[in-house]
Design a protein around this motif. Structure first.
Motif, PDB file in Angstrom:
ATOM      1  N   CYS A  73      97.894  87.206  -9.738  1.00 35.76           N
ATOM      2  CA  CYS A  73      96.575  87.219  -9.108  1.00 35.76           C
ATOM      3  C   CYS A  73      96.677  88.069  -7.843  1.00 35.76           C
ATOM      4  O   CYS A  73      95.866  88.965  -7.632  1.00 35.76           O
ATOM      5  CB  CYS A  73      96.144  85.802  -8.770  1.00 35.76           C
ATOM      6  SG  CYS A  73      94.533  85.790  -7.987  1.00 35.76           S
ATOM      7  N   ARG A 112      98.784  94.194 -13.756  1.00 35.50           N
ATOM      8  CA  ARG A 112      98.127  93.917 -12.463  1.00 35.50           C
ATOM      9  C   ARG A 112      99.289  93.989 -11.479  1.00 35.50           C
ATOM     10  O   ARG A 112      99.835  92.967 -11.065  1.00 35.50           O
ATOM     11  CB  ARG A 112      97.554  92.501 -12.428  1.00 35.50           C
ATOM     12  CG  ARG A 112      96.262  92.219 -13.147  1.00 35.50           C
ATOM     13  CD  ARG A 112      95.887  90.742 -13.048  1.00 35.50           C
ATOM     14  NE  ARG A 112      95.545  90.305 -11.715  1.00 35.50           N
ATOM     15  CZ  ARG A 112      94.352  89.866 -11.330  1.00 35.50           C
ATOM     16  NH1 ARG A 112      93.358  89.786 -12.179  1.00 35.50           N
ATOM     17  NH2 ARG A 112      94.142  89.478 -10.094  1.00 35.50           N
ATOM     18  N   LYS A 119      92.402  90.476  -2.040  1.00 31.07           N
ATOM     19  CA  LYS A 119      91.652  89.437  -2.739  1.00 31.07           C
ATOM     20  C   LYS A 119      90.255  89.249  -2.181  1.00 31.07           C
ATOM     21  O   LYS A 119      90.066  89.168  -0.965  1.00 31.07           O
ATOM     22  CB  LYS A 119      92.386  88.087  -2.604  1.00 31.07           C
ATOM     23  CG  LYS A 119      93.757  88.014  -3.220  1.00 31.07           C
ATOM     24  CD  LYS A 119      93.832  88.531  -4.635  1.00 31.07           C
ATOM     25  CE  LYS A 119      92.952  87.792  -5.619  1.00 31.07           C
ATOM     26  NZ  LYS A 119      92.940  88.486  -6.951  1.00 31.07           N
ATOM     27  N   PRO A 120      89.258  89.150  -3.081  1.00 27.39           N
ATOM     28  CA  PRO A 120      87.920  88.749  -2.642  1.00 27.39           C
ATOM     29  C   PRO A 120      87.926  87.227  -2.433  1.00 27.39           C
ATOM     30  O   PRO A 120      88.697  86.528  -3.079  1.00 27.39           O
ATOM     31  CB  PRO A 120      87.053  89.099  -3.852  1.00 27.39           C
ATOM     32  CG  PRO A 120      87.965  88.934  -5.032  1.00 27.39           C
ATOM     33  CD  PRO A 120      89.347  89.302  -4.550  1.00 27.39           C
ATOM     34  N   GLY A 271      85.429  93.355  -9.152  1.00 31.70           N
ATOM     35  CA  GLY A 271      85.437  91.937  -9.486  1.00 31.70           C
ATOM     36  C   GLY A 271      84.033  91.368  -9.609  1.00 31.70           C
ATOM     37  O   GLY A 271      83.027  92.050  -9.371  1.00 31.70           O
ATOM     38  N   GLU A 272      84.004  90.115  -9.961  1.00 27.77           N
ATOM     39  CA  GLU A 272      82.746  89.400 -10.147  1.00 27.77           C
ATOM     40  C   GLU A 272      81.917  89.382  -8.859  1.00 27.77           C
ATOM     41  O   GLU A 272      80.700  89.382  -8.903  1.00 27.77           O
ATOM     42  CB  GLU A 272      83.091  87.969 -10.611  1.00 27.77           C
ATOM     43  CG  GLU A 272      81.964  86.979 -10.694  1.00 27.77           C
ATOM     44  CD  GLU A 272      80.935  87.299 -11.798  1.00 27.77           C
ATOM     45  OE1 GLU A 272      81.083  88.308 -12.505  1.00 27.77           O
ATOM     46  OE2 GLU A 272      79.978  86.525 -11.917  1.00 27.77           O
ATOM     47  N   ARG A 273      82.584  89.417  -7.691  1.00 27.02           N
ATOM     48  CA  ARG A 273      81.858  89.326  -6.422  1.00 27.02           C
ATOM     49  C   ARG A 273      81.390  90.677  -5.888  1.00 27.02           C
ATOM     50  O   ARG A 273      80.688  90.728  -4.887  1.00 27.02           O
ATOM     51  CB  ARG A 273      82.735  88.643  -5.368  1.00 27.02           C
ATOM     52  CG  ARG A 273      83.024  87.185  -5.692  1.00 27.02           C
ATOM     53  CD  ARG A 273      84.193  86.688  -4.849  1.00 27.02           C
ATOM     54  NE  ARG A 273      84.639  85.369  -5.284  1.00 27.02           N
ATOM     55  CZ  ARG A 273      85.405  85.137  -6.350  1.00 27.02           C
ATOM     56  NH1 ARG A 273      85.816  86.132  -7.116  1.00 27.02           N
ATOM     57  NH2 ARG A 273      85.766  83.905  -6.658  1.00 27.02           N
ATOM     58  N   LYS A 295      84.471  93.102 -14.023  1.00 34.24           N
ATOM     59  CA  LYS A 295      84.496  91.694 -14.433  1.00 34.24           C
ATOM     60  C   LYS A 295      83.053  91.242 -14.606  1.00 34.24           C
ATOM     61  O   LYS A 295      82.192  91.565 -13.770  1.00 34.24           O
ATOM     62  CB  LYS A 295      85.139  90.843 -13.335  1.00 34.24           C
ATOM     63  CG  LYS A 295      86.614  91.130 -13.112  1.00 34.24           C
ATOM     64  CD  LYS A 295      87.477  90.417 -14.131  1.00 34.24           C
ATOM     65  CE  LYS A 295      88.885  90.260 -13.607  1.00 34.24           C
ATOM     66  NZ  LYS A 295      89.125  88.969 -13.002  1.00 34.24           N
ATOM     67  N   ARG A 326      84.619  87.013 -18.129  1.00 30.99           N
ATOM     68  CA  ARG A 326      85.312  85.800 -17.613  1.00 30.99           C
ATOM     69  C   ARG A 326      84.257  84.736 -17.491  1.00 30.99           C
ATOM     70  O   ARG A 326      83.695  84.471 -16.447  1.00 30.99           O
ATOM     71  CB  ARG A 326      86.074  86.081 -16.314  1.00 30.99           C
ATOM     72  CG  ARG A 326      85.484  87.134 -15.406  1.00 30.99           C
ATOM     73  CD  ARG A 326      84.519  86.565 -14.433  1.00 30.99           C
ATOM     74  NE  ARG A 326      85.125  86.011 -13.240  1.00 30.99           N
ATOM     75  CZ  ARG A 326      84.688  84.917 -12.654  1.00 30.99           C
ATOM     76  NH1 ARG A 326      83.636  84.278 -13.114  1.00 30.99           N
ATOM     77  NH2 ARG A 326      85.261  84.475 -11.538  1.00 30.99           N
ATOM     78  N   HIS A 358      89.721  83.128 -14.946  1.00 32.56           N
ATOM     79  CA  HIS A 358      89.006  82.922 -13.682  1.00 32.56           C
ATOM     80  C   HIS A 358      87.836  81.966 -13.733  1.00 32.56           C
ATOM     81  O   HIS A 358      87.437  81.446 -12.703  1.00 32.56           O
ATOM     82  CB  HIS A 358      88.612  84.281 -13.077  1.00 32.56           C
ATOM     83  CG  HIS A 358      89.797  84.934 -12.451  1.00 32.56           C
ATOM     84  ND1 HIS A 358      90.610  85.792 -13.151  1.00 32.56           N
ATOM     85  CD2 HIS A 358      90.333  84.797 -11.233  1.00 32.56           C
ATOM     86  CE1 HIS A 358      91.601  86.163 -12.368  1.00 32.56           C
ATOM     87  NE2 HIS A 358      91.466  85.584 -11.196  1.00 32.56           N
ATOM     88  N   GLU A 400      96.534  86.246 -15.815  1.00 28.03           N
ATOM     89  CA  GLU A 400      97.360  86.070 -14.610  1.00 28.03           C
ATOM     90  C   GLU A 400      98.607  85.295 -15.007  1.00 28.03           C
ATOM     91  O   GLU A 400      98.525  84.153 -15.460  1.00 28.03           O
ATOM     92  CB  GLU A 400      96.554  85.354 -13.521  1.00 28.03           C
ATOM     93  CG  GLU A 400      95.519  86.313 -12.944  1.00 28.03           C
ATOM     94  CD  GLU A 400      94.699  85.744 -11.806  1.00 28.03           C
ATOM     95  OE1 GLU A 400      94.036  86.550 -11.121  1.00 28.03           O
ATOM     96  OE2 GLU A 400      94.697  84.521 -11.585  1.00 28.03           O
ATOM     97  N   ASP A 430      95.648  82.537  -7.132  1.00 26.39           N
ATOM     98  CA  ASP A 430      95.298  81.720  -8.297  1.00 26.39           C
ATOM     99  C   ASP A 430      96.542  81.298  -9.080  1.00 26.39           C
ATOM    100  O   ASP A 430      97.547  82.005  -9.091  1.00 26.39           O
ATOM    101  CB  ASP A 430      94.381  82.524  -9.239  1.00 26.39           C
ATOM    102  CG  ASP A 430      93.003  82.748  -8.647  1.00 26.39           C
ATOM    103  OD1 ASP A 430      92.604  81.970  -7.756  1.00 26.39           O
ATOM    104  OD2 ASP A 430      92.327  83.700  -9.078  1.00 26.39           O
TER     105      ASP A 430
HETATM  106  C1  PEP Z   1      90.913  88.182  -9.887  1.00 26.12           C
HETATM  107  O1  PEP Z   1      90.989  88.912 -10.895  1.00 26.12           O
HETATM  108  O2  PEP Z   1      91.896  87.747  -9.290  1.00 26.12           O
HETATM  109  C2  PEP Z   1      89.550  87.773  -9.447  1.00 26.12           C
HETATM  110  C3  PEP Z   1      89.314  87.438  -8.200  1.00 26.12           C
HETATM  111  O3  PEP Z   1      88.671  87.772 -10.466  1.00 26.12           O
HETATM  112  P1  PEP Z   1      87.077  87.658 -10.494  1.00 26.12           P
HETATM  113  O4  PEP Z   1      86.541  88.837  -9.750  1.00 26.12           O
HETATM  114  O5  PEP Z   1      86.792  87.713 -11.962  1.00 26.12           O
HETATM  115  O6  PEP Z   1      86.704  86.337  -9.869  1.00 26.12           O
END
Ligand code: PEP
Ligand code: CO
Length: 452
Positions: A73, A112, A119-120, A271-273, A295, A326, A358, A400, A430
């Motif tokens: 992660c 990865r 990290k977000p 990423g998702e965010r 994502k 995800r 995730h 991961e 994670d």
């Molecule tokens: C990640 O891949 O570690 C992650 C933060 O994923 P996601 O953007 O899907 O939440």
């Protein structure tokens, strides 16, 4: 969103858009100095390699290959040794050979790794008792220890992330091109703590069959020594394109094509965010020529996904765009079909991959972040059945995992229980599958691939 009248894309154009998840760097001048230094360093990858990955991903999009994207992660500055890199490569190579053997398909291997340092976070701050501090954002930004100094963003960490990525990639290249990834070495990839387990033995049996097949071909007169595909592996690196200053600084113009490539990795994802279509991260990805990923979580709509196709892959180039769904074990069969259908209806060729990690994360009653092996499998099965039902190739997985014997995810055939989680929980961010769980997963995934 960019209009026709606006200036053409350049590596810095993201700066004109709202950028989520950027750390607060305390001293802008110090940050600028680091970025100046980064703009001058050699690229980590070169454009031709990114193009090769894209053509392999085009095969994935057609259903003629399978994508295995896996690693930590968050990579750690403290977990930086030849053995760690070698053993991470071992588990990914093992999984890839299991999948290739089961499915009879080439496996595109993407780590990865060598850059996954940012990290977000759901919340910009973290509270412990009465103290509130900035959240940990990955070793490229700050440190996980809960004190004010550790949590202060330090731009010099970007430079360290670059150097660690360079050294990691250097060893990966040596291992994958220098004999370690040779198909005659499959037994060597079984780590000691894996070899004794049920799945380790199953792997040994498969490796013996591969040996026999190789001997058979040699006996038939095939010159195995001369065929590089048996002795070398193409292994690509990837990370989330989160810290846009860093990514911009490593973006270079290819002298052959004049196109821009983010040379910090072969593949970059958002990423998702940070996947908003009219914001900075998608703007940045829209102009680089690398293959890119997005994502997509359970709240994504068909319109958003189509808008992402238009923005990131306007000419519908196979292999350019990978959607990494995800959704969670429970939601995948409900939410994913409409997205896959919408993309097919628009005549788009994308790779659909499944990140079964995730959306299956939860915190136990004792406060430990974990995932259940069974939920991971359930999401993967759901993903395969959605793809089958919608007539799209199940393109790949995004996992991961770690080479280590950790106890971070629950279940699997070794039955890690709630009460075991504290025994060896080393994740910086994670929870990861350990090497036994990863191999276990590869065998089950191989069966799903065979059935599909
Ligand atoms: C990640 O891949 O570690 C992650 C933060 O994923 P996601 O953007 O899907 O939440
Ligand atoms: Co993660």
């Amino acid at each position: 969103m960019r209009t026709e009248q606006q200036r053409p894309w350049e590596p810095a154009s993201w700066q004109g858009f709202p950028a989520a998840q950027q750390p607060e760097w305390p001293d802008p001048l110090e940050m600028e100095n680091v970025l100046t230094e980064l703009r001058a360093v050699p690229p980590l990858v070169f454009a031709g390699e990114a193009r090769s990955l894209q053509s392999s991903l085009a095969e994935v999009a057609r259903g003629d290959a399978f994508l295995l994207q896996a690693g930590d992660c968050a990579e750690a500055f403290g977990d930086f040794s030849a053995n760690a890199i070698r053993d991470k490569l071992k588990i990914i190579l093992q999984m890839a050979v299991v999948l290739t053997y089961a499915a009879g398909l080439p496996v595109v291997k993407v780590g990865r790794i060598a850059g996954q340092f940012a990290k977000p976070r759901t919340s910009p701050n973290e509270r412990l008792h009465d103290v509130e501090l900035p959240s940990f954002r990955g070793h490229a930004v700050n440190d996980a220890a809960f004190d004010a100094e550790s949590r202060t963003a330090d731009p010099h960490r970007l430079m360290r992330a670059y150097h660690q990525s360079a050294a990691t990639l250097n060893l990966i290249r040596a291992f994958t091109k220098g004999g370690f990834a040779d198909l005659n070495q499959t037994h060597m990839w079984n780590q000691e703590f894996v070899a004794g387990s049920k799945q380790g033995q199953r792997y040994e049996a498969m490796a013996r069959q591969i040996d026999r097949a190789l001997r058979f071909m040699a006996a038939c007169g095939v010159d195995l020594a001369r065929d590089p595909v048996l002795h070398e592996v193409d292994f690509y690196i990837s990370h989330e394109a989160l810290l846009l200053g860093y990514e911009e600084a490593l973006t270079r113009q290819d002298s052959l094509t004049d196109d821009w490539y983010d040379c910090s990795a072969h593949l970059l994802w958002v990423g998702e965010r940070t996947r908003q279509v009219d914001a900075a991260h998608v703007e940045f990805l829209s102009g680089i020529k690398n293959p890119v990923g997005v994502k997509v979580g359970p709240l994504a709509s068909a319109d958003e996904v189509i808008a992402l196709c238009d923005r990131l892959d306007p000419t519908n180039e196979p292999g350019r765009l990978t959607f990494i769904a995800r959704m969670g074990a429970e939601q995948v069969t409900e939410v994913l079909p409409a997205l896959v259908r919408a993309v097919s209806k628009e005549g788009r060729t994308v790779v659909w991959a499944c990140d079964p990690m995730h959306a299956n994360t939860f915190t136990t009653s004792t406060g430990v972040k974990t995932r259940r092996f069974d939920d991971i499998l359930t999401e993967l099965r759901g993903f395969f059945s959605v793809c089958q039902q919608e007539g799209a190739p199940p393109g790949g997985v995004h996992l991961e995992l770690t080479q280590e014997d950790v106890t971070e995810c629950l279940g699997g055939s070794e039955e890690i229980l709630d009460t075991h989680l504290h025994e060896k929980y080393l994740a910086l961010c994670d929870p990861r599958l350990n090497a036994r769980q990863s191999l276990d997963l590869a065998f089950q995934l191989g069966e799903m691939l065979q059935e599909s």
